[in-house]
Design a protein around this motif. Structure first.
Motif, PDB file in Angstrom:
ATOM      1  N   ALA A  90       0.825  -1.217   0.000  1.00  0.00           N
ATOM      2  CA  ALA A  90       0.000   0.000   0.000  1.00  0.00           C
ATOM      3  C   ALA A  90       0.861   1.269   0.000  1.00  0.00           C
ATOM      4  O   ALA A  90       0.329   2.368  -0.123  1.00  0.00           O
ATOM      5  CB  ALA A  90      -0.931   0.002   1.210  1.00  0.00           C
ATOM      6  N   TRP A  91       2.188   1.102   0.106  1.00  0.00           N
ATOM      7  CA  TRP A  91       3.066   2.260   0.210  1.00  0.00           C
ATOM      8  C   TRP A  91       2.897   3.272  -0.925  1.00  0.00           C
ATOM      9  O   TRP A  91       2.851   4.478  -0.661  1.00  0.00           O
ATOM     10  CB  TRP A  91       4.523   1.839   0.344  1.00  0.00           C
ATOM     11  N   PRO A  92       2.794   2.865  -2.200  1.00  0.00           N
ATOM     12  CA  PRO A  92       2.630   3.877  -3.263  1.00  0.00           C
ATOM     13  C   PRO A  92       1.395   4.765  -3.052  1.00  0.00           C
ATOM     14  O   PRO A  92       1.445   5.968  -3.335  1.00  0.00           O
ATOM     15  CB  PRO A  92       2.500   3.046  -4.539  1.00  0.00           C
ATOM     16  N   PHE A  93       0.320   4.210  -2.554  1.00  0.00           N
ATOM     17  CA  PHE A  93      -0.888   4.997  -2.272  1.00  0.00           C
ATOM     18  C   PHE A  93      -0.628   5.979  -1.133  1.00  0.00           C
ATOM     19  O   PHE A  93      -1.000   7.158  -1.208  1.00  0.00           O
ATOM     20  CB  PHE A  93      -2.062   4.079  -1.913  1.00  0.00           C
ATOM     21  N   ILE A  94       0.016   5.485  -0.072  1.00  0.00           N
ATOM     22  CA  ILE A  94       0.316   6.318   1.091  1.00  0.00           C
ATOM     23  C   ILE A  94       1.253   7.459   0.697  1.00  0.00           C
ATOM     24  O   ILE A  94       1.053   8.615   1.104  1.00  0.00           O
ATOM     25  CB  ILE A  94       0.922   5.461   2.221  1.00  0.00           C
ATOM     26  N   GLU A  95       2.243   7.129  -0.114  1.00  0.00           N
ATOM     27  CA  GLU A  95       3.196   8.147  -0.578  1.00  0.00           C
ATOM     28  C   GLU A  95       2.498   9.218  -1.419  1.00  0.00           C
ATOM     29  O   GLU A  95       2.744  10.418  -1.254  1.00  0.00           O
ATOM     30  CB  GLU A  95       4.302   7.471  -1.385  1.00  0.00           C
ATOM     31  N   GLU A  96       1.594   8.789  -2.286  1.00  0.00           N
ATOM     32  CA  GLU A  96       0.858   9.742  -3.128  1.00  0.00           C
ATOM     33  C   GLU A  96      -0.019  10.660  -2.276  1.00  0.00           C
ATOM     34  O   GLU A  96      -0.057  11.878  -2.498  1.00  0.00           O
ATOM     35  CB  GLU A  96      -0.001   8.977  -4.131  1.00  0.00           C
ATOM     36  N   ILE A  97      -0.706  10.098  -1.299  1.00  0.00           N
ATOM     37  CA  ILE A  97      -1.540  10.903  -0.400  1.00  0.00           C
ATOM     38  C   ILE A  97      -0.657  11.932   0.319  1.00  0.00           C
ATOM     39  O   ILE A  97      -0.984  13.123   0.368  1.00  0.00           O
ATOM     40  CB  ILE A  97      -2.278  10.018   0.629  1.00  0.00           C
ATOM     41  N   GLY A  98       0.452  11.469   0.857  1.00  0.00           N
ATOM     42  CA  GLY A  98       1.365  12.361   1.582  1.00  0.00           C
ATOM     43  C   GLY A  98       1.913  13.473   0.704  1.00  0.00           C
ATOM     44  O   GLY A  98       2.006  14.625   1.145  1.00  0.00           O
ATOM     45  N   ASN A  99       2.262  13.149  -0.526  1.00  0.00           N
ATOM     46  CA  ASN A  99       2.765  14.172  -1.441  1.00  0.00           C
ATOM     47  C   ASN A  99       1.712  15.232  -1.726  1.00  0.00           C
ATOM     48  O   ASN A  99       2.022  16.422  -1.800  1.00  0.00           O
ATOM     49  CB  ASN A  99       3.252  13.540  -2.757  1.00  0.00           C
ATOM     50  N   HIS A 100       0.473  14.809  -1.877  1.00  0.00           N
ATOM     51  CA  HIS A 100      -0.601  15.786  -2.098  1.00  0.00           C
ATOM     52  C   HIS A 100      -0.800  16.675  -0.863  1.00  0.00           C
ATOM     53  O   HIS A 100      -1.013  17.884  -0.999  1.00  0.00           O
ATOM     54  CB  HIS A 100      -1.918  15.088  -2.458  1.00  0.00           C
ATOM     55  N   ILE A 101      -0.708  16.078   0.319  1.00  0.00           N
ATOM     56  CA  ILE A 101      -0.858  16.871   1.544  1.00  0.00           C
ATOM     57  C   ILE A 101       0.260  17.897   1.638  1.00  0.00           C
ATOM     58  O   ILE A 101       0.010  19.075   1.924  1.00  0.00           O
ATOM     59  CB  ILE A 101      -0.892  15.957   2.791  1.00  0.00           C
ATOM     60  N   ILE A 102       1.486  17.465   1.379  1.00  0.00           N
ATOM     61  CA  ILE A 102       2.644  18.364   1.470  1.00  0.00           C
ATOM     62  C   ILE A 102       2.517  19.543   0.516  1.00  0.00           C
ATOM     63  O   ILE A 102       2.865  20.671   0.855  1.00  0.00           O
ATOM     64  CB  ILE A 102       3.954  17.583   1.199  1.00  0.00           C
ATOM     65  N   THR A 103       1.984  19.293  -0.685  1.00  0.00           N
ATOM     66  CA  THR A 103       1.861  20.364  -1.678  1.00  0.00           C
ATOM     67  C   THR A 103       0.570  21.171  -1.520  1.00  0.00           C
ATOM     68  O   THR A 103       0.318  22.095  -2.295  1.00  0.00           O
ATOM     69  CB  THR A 103       1.936  19.801  -3.113  1.00  0.00           C
ATOM     70  N   GLY A 104      -0.245  20.807  -0.538  1.00  0.00           N
ATOM     71  CA  GLY A 104      -1.479  21.551  -0.297  1.00  0.00           C
ATOM     72  C   GLY A 104      -2.633  21.161  -1.202  1.00  0.00           C
ATOM     73  O   GLY A 104      -3.662  21.830  -1.219  1.00  0.00           O
ATOM     74  N   ALA A 105      -2.482  20.079  -1.941  1.00  0.00           N
ATOM     75  CA  ALA A 105      -3.547  19.605  -2.845  1.00  0.00           C
ATOM     76  C   ALA A 105      -4.434  18.634  -2.078  1.00  0.00           C
ATOM     77  O   ALA A 105      -4.445  17.427  -2.348  1.00  0.00           O
ATOM     78  CB  ALA A 105      -2.932  18.955  -4.083  1.00  0.00           C
ATOM     79  N   MET A 106      -5.181  19.161  -1.140  1.00  0.00           N
ATOM     80  CA  MET A 106      -5.928  18.311  -0.223  1.00  0.00           C
ATOM     81  C   MET A 106      -7.047  17.523  -0.902  1.00  0.00           C
ATOM     82  O   MET A 106      -7.304  16.376  -0.531  1.00  0.00           O
ATOM     83  CB  MET A 106      -6.489  19.142   0.928  1.00  0.00           C
TER      84      MET A 106
END
Length: 144
Positions: A90-106
């Motif tokens: 599930a890591w790729p999904f978690i990483e994608e979610i985290g990247n969106h959070i970091i960039t403010g793309a909630m």
């Protein structure tokens, strides 16, 4: 140009930190400005968050709709760490979610969390089918 939202009778949406419930007629809204918006079909409630991926979606939703999301970050990180340890795929999904959070793309983070929920369901369905197949083989071995 703002966001056009059409609500069915009784349909709800989250607008910022407010829950808006439509009356008994169809309503069309034009929303201008910056505020988190979630339609009813996108809203996760605590009682519906009955799997790890759904709890992550709920945490992201709370971060998205909160004026101050910082108090909710630790919950999000704890949930994602536990899921990554239990289900490394599930890591790729978690990483994608985290990247969106970091960039403010909630909103994109929520969409990625939905994809994580779908992946989790796929894994659970596969595990269930495998268990059923094993039970079937055991039943085939037993003499009648």
């Amino acid at each position: 140009m703002g966001l056009k939202v059409e609500l069915k009778p009784g349909e709800r949406l989250i607008l910022g930190e407010c829950l808006v419930t439509n009356g008994d007629q169809r309503t069309r809204l034009l929303i201008e400005g910056q505020a988190p918006i979630l339609r009813e079909k996108e809203i996760m409630t605590p009682d519906l968050a009955d799997t790890p991926a759904k709890r992550i979606y709920l945490a992201v939703q709370i971060i998205y709709t909160s004026r101050d999301p910082r108090p909710h970050h630790e919950t999000y990180f704890t949930l994602t760490r536990e899921l990554a340890e239990a289900v490394p795929s599930a890591w790729p999904f978690i990483e994608e979610i985290g990247n969106h959070i970091i960039t403010g793309a909630m909103y994109k983070a929520l969409k990625s969390a939905k994809a994580l929920i779908a992946y989790e369901k796929e894994l659970l369905d596969h595990a269930s089918r495998s268990t059923d197949l094993r039970r079937g083989r055991e039943a085939d071995r037993k003499p009648a």
